[in-house]
Scaffold this active site. Structure first.
Site, PDB file in Angstrom:
ATOM      1  N   GLY A 130      -7.465   4.293   1.611  1.00 19.80           N
ATOM      2  CA  GLY A 130      -7.463   5.844   2.144  1.00 19.80           C
ATOM      3  C   GLY A 130      -8.408   5.750   3.196  1.00 19.80           C
ATOM      4  O   GLY A 130      -8.800   6.961   3.920  1.00 19.80           O
ATOM      5  N   GLU A 190      -6.399  -4.250  -4.650  1.00 13.79           N
ATOM      6  CA  GLU A 190      -7.066  -3.314  -3.510  1.00 13.79           C
ATOM      7  C   GLU A 190      -8.516  -3.222  -3.448  1.00 13.79           C
ATOM      8  O   GLU A 190      -9.221  -2.538  -4.101  1.00 13.79           O
ATOM      9  CB  GLU A 190      -6.300  -1.946  -4.099  1.00 13.79           C
ATOM     10  CG  GLU A 190      -4.776  -1.626  -4.475  1.00 13.79           C
ATOM     11  CD  GLU A 190      -4.537  -0.233  -4.718  1.00 13.79           C
ATOM     12  OE1 GLU A 190      -3.669  -0.022  -3.725  1.00 13.79           O
ATOM     13  OE2 GLU A 190      -5.113   0.294  -5.365  1.00 13.79           O
TER      14      GLU A 190
HETATM   15  P1  PGA Z   1      -3.986   3.946   0.614  1.00 14.74           P
HETATM   16  O1  PGA Z   1      -4.006   3.856  -0.883  1.00 14.74           O
HETATM   17  O2  PGA Z   1      -2.664   3.332   1.068  1.00 14.74           O
HETATM   18  O3  PGA Z   1      -4.077   5.426   0.967  1.00 14.74           O
HETATM   19  O4  PGA Z   1      -5.142   3.342   1.026  1.00 14.74           O
HETATM   20  C1  PGA Z   1      -3.797   2.759  -1.813  1.00 14.74           C
HETATM   21  C2  PGA Z   1      -3.755   3.007  -2.942  1.00 14.74           C
HETATM   22  O5  PGA Z   1      -4.590   3.870  -3.636  1.00 14.74           O
HETATM   23  O6  PGA Z   1      -3.119   2.781  -4.079  1.00 14.74           O
END
Ligand code: PGA
Length: 251
Positions: free
Chosen positions: A176, A170
Protein backbone atom coordinates in the site's frame (compact mmCIF):
# COMPACT_ATOMS: atom_id res chain seq x y z
CA UNK A 1 3.99 -23.97 -12.82
CA UNK A 2 0.65 -22.22 -13.36
CA UNK A 3 0.42 -18.60 -12.24
CA UNK A 4 -2.02 -17.46 -9.55
CA UNK A 5 -3.20 -13.86 -9.75
CA UNK A 6 -4.99 -12.98 -6.54
CA UNK A 7 -7.00 -9.93 -5.44
CA UNK A 8 -7.17 -8.99 -1.78
CA UNK A 9 -10.09 -6.59 -1.44
CA UNK A 10 -9.41 -6.13 2.31
CA UNK A 11 -12.24 -4.19 4.06
CA UNK A 12 -13.70 -2.74 0.88
CA UNK A 13 -16.94 -3.15 -1.10
CA UNK A 14 -20.55 -3.80 -0.15
CA UNK A 15 -22.18 -7.00 -1.40
CA UNK A 16 -23.63 -5.20 -4.43
CA UNK A 17 -20.25 -3.67 -5.28
CA UNK A 18 -18.53 -7.05 -4.88
CA UNK A 19 -21.08 -8.71 -7.15
CA UNK A 20 -20.60 -6.05 -9.80
CA UNK A 21 -16.78 -6.26 -9.65
CA UNK A 22 -16.82 -10.06 -9.81
CA UNK A 23 -19.16 -10.04 -12.82
CA UNK A 24 -16.89 -7.50 -14.57
CA UNK A 25 -13.83 -9.65 -13.87
CA UNK A 26 -15.49 -12.64 -15.52
CA UNK A 27 -16.24 -10.56 -18.62
CA UNK A 28 -12.81 -8.95 -18.77
CA UNK A 29 -10.66 -11.97 -17.91
CA UNK A 30 -12.47 -15.10 -19.10
CA UNK A 31 -10.28 -15.34 -22.20
CA UNK A 32 -7.00 -15.26 -20.29
CA UNK A 33 -7.90 -17.25 -17.18
CA UNK A 34 -7.07 -20.90 -17.83
CA UNK A 35 -5.36 -23.99 -16.49
CA UNK A 36 -2.17 -21.91 -16.63
CA UNK A 37 -3.47 -18.72 -15.01
CA UNK A 38 -5.84 -18.94 -12.07
CA UNK A 39 -7.71 -15.90 -10.72
CA UNK A 40 -8.54 -15.76 -7.01
CA UNK A 41 -10.50 -13.04 -5.21
CA UNK A 42 -10.44 -12.58 -1.43
CA UNK A 43 -13.49 -10.39 -0.68
CA UNK A 44 -14.83 -9.52 2.79
CA UNK A 45 -16.65 -12.51 4.38
CA UNK A 46 -20.15 -11.16 3.65
CA UNK A 47 -19.49 -10.98 -0.09
CA UNK A 48 -18.03 -14.48 -0.51
CA UNK A 49 -21.37 -15.96 -1.71
CA UNK A 50 -21.88 -13.12 -4.21
CA UNK A 51 -18.43 -13.59 -5.72
CA UNK A 52 -18.80 -17.39 -5.73
CA UNK A 53 -22.12 -17.03 -7.60
CA UNK A 54 -20.55 -14.71 -10.18
CA UNK A 55 -17.76 -17.28 -10.73
CA UNK A 56 -20.07 -20.32 -10.76
CA UNK A 57 -20.03 -20.91 -14.52
CA UNK A 58 -16.36 -20.22 -15.25
CA UNK A 59 -13.35 -22.45 -14.60
CA UNK A 60 -10.19 -21.38 -12.77
CA UNK A 61 -11.88 -18.38 -11.11
CA UNK A 62 -11.97 -18.95 -7.34
CA UNK A 63 -13.01 -17.14 -4.21
CA UNK A 64 -11.24 -17.14 -0.88
CA UNK A 65 -11.57 -15.82 2.66
CA UNK A 66 -9.20 -13.25 4.19
CA UNK A 67 -9.09 -15.09 7.53
CA UNK A 68 -10.43 -18.09 9.49
CA UNK A 69 -10.58 -19.29 13.08
CA UNK A 70 -8.89 -22.66 13.71
CA UNK A 71 -11.86 -24.54 15.21
CA UNK A 72 -14.93 -26.33 13.81
CA UNK A 73 -17.41 -24.24 15.82
CA UNK A 74 -18.05 -23.08 19.36
CA UNK A 75 -17.74 -20.09 21.66
CA UNK A 76 -15.50 -17.84 19.57
CA UNK A 77 -17.42 -14.57 19.32
CA UNK A 78 -16.87 -12.71 16.09
CA UNK A 79 -14.92 -15.50 14.40
CA UNK A 80 -15.69 -17.65 11.36
CA UNK A 81 -15.11 -21.37 10.77
CA UNK A 82 -13.88 -23.28 7.72
CA UNK A 83 -17.27 -24.98 7.36
CA UNK A 84 -19.04 -21.61 7.17
CA UNK A 85 -16.54 -20.42 4.58
CA UNK A 86 -17.00 -23.56 2.48
CA UNK A 87 -20.76 -23.17 2.76
CA UNK A 88 -20.38 -19.64 1.36
CA UNK A 89 -18.35 -20.91 -1.60
CA UNK A 90 -14.76 -20.23 -0.52
CA UNK A 91 -12.02 -22.54 -1.84
CA UNK A 92 -9.05 -20.56 -0.54
CA UNK A 93 -8.07 -19.10 2.84
CA UNK A 94 -5.49 -16.37 3.40
CA UNK A 95 -3.45 -16.59 6.60
CA UNK A 96 -0.81 -14.37 8.16
CA UNK A 97 -1.47 -11.22 6.14
CA UNK A 98 0.73 -8.40 7.39
CA UNK A 99 -2.29 -6.29 8.40
CA UNK A 100 -3.45 -9.14 10.64
CA UNK A 101 0.06 -9.51 12.07
CA UNK A 102 0.75 -5.82 12.60
CA UNK A 103 -2.66 -4.13 13.08
CA UNK A 104 -4.66 -6.94 14.71
CA UNK A 105 -1.61 -8.38 16.51
CA UNK A 106 -1.78 -12.02 15.40
CA UNK A 107 1.15 -14.11 16.64
CA UNK A 108 3.21 -16.66 14.69
CA UNK A 109 1.58 -19.32 16.88
CA UNK A 110 -2.00 -18.30 15.99
CA UNK A 111 -1.08 -17.98 12.31
CA UNK A 112 0.45 -21.47 12.49
CA UNK A 113 -2.74 -22.91 13.94
CA UNK A 114 -4.85 -21.17 11.30
CA UNK A 115 -2.60 -22.37 8.47
CA UNK A 116 -2.53 -25.99 9.67
CA UNK A 117 -6.28 -26.08 10.32
CA UNK A 118 -7.08 -24.57 6.96
CA UNK A 119 -4.93 -27.15 5.13
CA UNK A 120 -6.31 -29.99 7.22
CA UNK A 121 -9.83 -28.84 6.32
CA UNK A 122 -8.85 -29.15 2.64
CA UNK A 123 -8.68 -25.48 1.77
CA UNK A 124 -6.10 -24.11 -0.60
CA UNK A 125 -4.18 -21.93 1.80
CA UNK A 126 -2.16 -18.82 1.02
CA UNK A 127 0.24 -17.99 3.84
CA UNK A 128 1.63 -14.44 3.80
CA UNK A 129 5.09 -13.60 5.11
CA UNK A 130 7.28 -10.52 4.87
CA UNK A 131 9.71 -8.29 6.71
CA UNK A 132 9.43 -4.68 7.88
CA UNK A 133 11.85 -2.07 6.53
CA UNK A 134 13.69 -1.98 9.84
CA UNK A 135 14.13 -5.75 9.80
CA UNK A 136 15.47 -5.61 6.22
CA UNK A 137 17.83 -2.72 6.96
CA UNK A 138 19.24 -4.41 10.03
CA UNK A 139 20.04 -7.62 8.14
CA UNK A 140 17.24 -9.71 9.59
CA UNK A 141 15.45 -10.55 6.32
CA UNK A 142 16.26 -14.26 6.17
CA UNK A 143 15.80 -14.74 9.92
CA UNK A 144 12.36 -13.13 9.84
CA UNK A 145 11.18 -15.15 6.83
CA UNK A 146 12.54 -18.34 8.35
CA UNK A 147 10.82 -17.62 11.69
CA UNK A 148 7.50 -16.74 10.04
CA UNK A 149 7.59 -19.81 7.78
CA UNK A 150 8.62 -22.30 10.43
CA UNK A 151 6.13 -20.76 12.92
CA UNK A 152 3.31 -21.01 10.41
CA UNK A 153 4.17 -24.52 9.23
CA UNK A 154 4.89 -26.06 12.62
CA UNK A 155 1.59 -27.93 12.86
CA UNK A 156 1.77 -29.36 9.36
CA UNK A 157 3.01 -32.94 9.06
CA UNK A 158 5.88 -33.03 6.54
CA UNK A 159 4.76 -36.43 5.34
CA UNK A 160 1.63 -35.00 3.72
CA UNK A 161 1.80 -33.57 0.22
CA UNK A 162 0.63 -29.99 0.83
CA UNK A 163 0.66 -28.74 -2.75
CA UNK A 164 -2.49 -26.83 -1.75
CA UNK A 165 -0.20 -24.50 0.20
CA UNK A 166 0.92 -21.25 -1.45
CA UNK A 167 3.19 -18.65 0.12
CA UNK A 168 2.83 -14.93 -0.60
CA UNK A 169 6.00 -12.94 0.04
CA UNK A 170 4.88 -9.39 0.82
CA UNK A 171 7.50 -6.99 2.19
CA UNK A 172 5.59 -4.90 4.75
CA UNK A 173 7.24 -1.70 3.48
CA UNK A 174 5.85 -2.33 -0.02
CA UNK A 175 2.21 -2.92 0.96
CA UNK A 176 0.00 0.00 0.00
CA UNK A 177 2.98 2.36 -0.17
CA UNK A 178 3.64 2.48 -3.92
CA UNK A 179 7.21 1.25 -3.19
CA UNK A 180 7.54 -2.01 -5.05
CA UNK A 181 10.51 -4.24 -4.26
CA UNK A 182 13.21 -4.15 -6.95
CA UNK A 183 13.50 -7.09 -9.34
CA UNK A 184 16.84 -8.18 -7.86
CA UNK A 185 15.36 -8.04 -4.35
CA UNK A 186 12.37 -10.11 -5.43
CA UNK A 187 14.54 -12.74 -7.17
CA UNK A 188 16.87 -12.97 -4.17
CA UNK A 189 14.11 -13.15 -1.60
CA UNK A 190 11.98 -15.65 -3.52
CA UNK A 191 15.06 -17.88 -3.82
CA UNK A 192 15.42 -17.74 -0.02
CA UNK A 193 11.72 -18.65 0.41
CA UNK A 194 12.11 -21.54 -2.06
CA UNK A 195 15.15 -22.83 -0.19
CA UNK A 196 13.33 -22.64 3.16
CA UNK A 197 10.34 -24.50 1.66
CA UNK A 198 12.62 -27.19 0.24
CA UNK A 199 14.33 -27.60 3.61
CA UNK A 200 10.92 -28.06 5.24
CA UNK A 201 9.33 -30.19 2.48
CA UNK A 202 12.18 -31.81 0.46
CA UNK A 203 9.79 -33.84 -1.70
CA UNK A 204 7.45 -31.13 -2.88
CA UNK A 205 8.80 -27.74 -1.76
CA UNK A 206 9.51 -27.09 -5.44
CA UNK A 207 5.80 -27.31 -6.25
CA UNK A 208 4.56 -24.79 -3.67
CA UNK A 209 3.57 -21.56 -5.42
CA UNK A 210 5.35 -18.42 -4.21
CA UNK A 211 3.50 -15.18 -4.95
CA UNK A 212 4.85 -11.65 -4.74
CA UNK A 213 2.70 -8.91 -3.19
CA UNK A 214 3.24 -5.23 -2.39
CA UNK A 215 2.30 -2.32 -4.69
CA UNK A 216 1.76 -4.50 -7.76
CA UNK A 217 0.26 -2.37 -10.55
CA UNK A 218 -0.45 -2.90 -14.26
CA UNK A 219 2.84 -1.13 -15.05
CA UNK A 220 5.08 -3.51 -13.06
CA UNK A 221 3.07 -6.76 -13.11
CA UNK A 222 4.31 -8.06 -16.47
CA UNK A 223 7.97 -7.90 -15.47
CA UNK A 224 7.50 -9.22 -11.91
CA UNK A 225 5.47 -12.24 -13.03
CA UNK A 226 8.35 -13.41 -15.24
CA UNK A 227 10.97 -13.46 -12.47
CA UNK A 228 12.45 -16.71 -11.17
CA UNK A 229 10.34 -18.36 -8.47
CA UNK A 230 7.48 -15.90 -8.92
CA UNK A 231 4.42 -18.10 -9.38
CA UNK A 232 1.83 -15.39 -8.95
CA UNK A 233 0.86 -11.98 -7.60
CA UNK A 234 -1.20 -10.88 -4.61
CA UNK A 235 -2.72 -7.48 -5.28
CA UNK A 236 -4.44 -5.11 -2.86
CA UNK A 237 -5.12 -1.51 -3.93
CA UNK A 238 -4.86 -2.17 -7.67
CA UNK A 239 -7.40 -5.01 -7.44
CA UNK A 240 -10.32 -2.83 -6.35
CA UNK A 241 -11.08 -1.54 -9.84
CA UNK A 242 -12.00 -4.50 -12.08
CA UNK A 243 -10.49 -2.95 -15.22
CA UNK A 244 -7.16 -2.27 -13.46
CA UNK A 245 -6.99 -5.76 -11.96
CA UNK A 246 -7.89 -7.25 -15.37
CA UNK A 247 -4.77 -5.58 -16.83
CA UNK A 248 -2.69 -7.30 -14.14
CA UNK A 249 -4.36 -10.66 -14.81
CA UNK A 250 -3.49 -10.27 -18.50
CA UNK A 251 0.10 -9.16 -17.81
P1 PGA B 1 -1.07 -3.53 -2.14
O1 PGA B 1 -1.48 -4.66 -1.06
O2 PGA B 1 -1.13 -4.18 -3.50
O3 PGA B 1 -2.11 -2.44 -1.97
O4 PGA B 1 0.30 -3.09 -1.80
C1 PGA B 1 -1.04 -5.97 -1.18
C2 PGA B 1 -1.59 -6.81 -0.05
O5 PGA B 1 -1.73 -6.29 1.07
O6 PGA B 1 -1.90 -8.01 -0.22
Amino acid sequence: MKKIIAANWKMNKTRAQAEESAASLVQLCKNVVSEERELVVFPPFLSIPEVAAAFADVSHFAVGAQDVYPAQNGAFTGEISPEMLRDGGAEWILTGHSERRHIIGESDDLIGRKTAFSLQQNFKTMLCIGETLEERETGQLEGVLSRQLSGALVGIPDTADWKTLAVAYEPVWAIGTGKVAGEKEIIKTHAVVRRLLLERFPDFGEKIAILYGGSVKPANASSIILLDNVDGLLVGGASLEASTFAEIVKA
